[in-house]
Design a protein around this motif. Sequence first.
Motif: not given
Length: 166
Positions: A86-96, A119-128, A146-149
């Motif tokens: 499965e693949l997910i995209l996650v947007k996370v609020r980040v500070s310095q 102020d944010s990062m989007v991460l992509e992860l594939t796995g079980s 902040l968001e998850l798909a």
Amino acid sequence: MKQRILSILVDNTAGVLGRIAGMFSRRGYNIDSLTVGVTADPRYSRMTVVCSGDDDVLEQITKQLNKLVDVRDIKILEPDASVIRELILVKVRVSQANRQNVTSIAEIFRAKVVDVSVDSMVLELTGSKSKLEAFLQLLADGNEILELARTGVSGLSRGSDYVLVL
């Protein structure tokens, strides 16, 4: 309640998705996850359906799907004999201050940083599913998601036993 992952080879024609979803709806079955895409042969699409129920319900779902004209083949993807992702995209609020922490978590899980803003990062992860859940749990500890798909489950059986002859 058990979960079953079905890999369904169907004709790549208009309305197939509606007919299959309609079968689930008419009989009161729930689809936990649904992924559809064209195969190497453009005449066919592969649907990966995750459904749940007791043994009788899961058997009935498989039998009802086999009756549909558009369905060419159904495989039950057993976890030990299949590759399931499965693949997910996650947007996370980040500070310095916590940007490096989020990047470290991503590296541990081999996630990719696909977008960075002030102020944010989007991460992509594939796995079980278990890997994705562990990643999200660790990421959520001290960080605001902040968001998850999620794409839903896709899978193939291991080996070369999936041959369609028409």
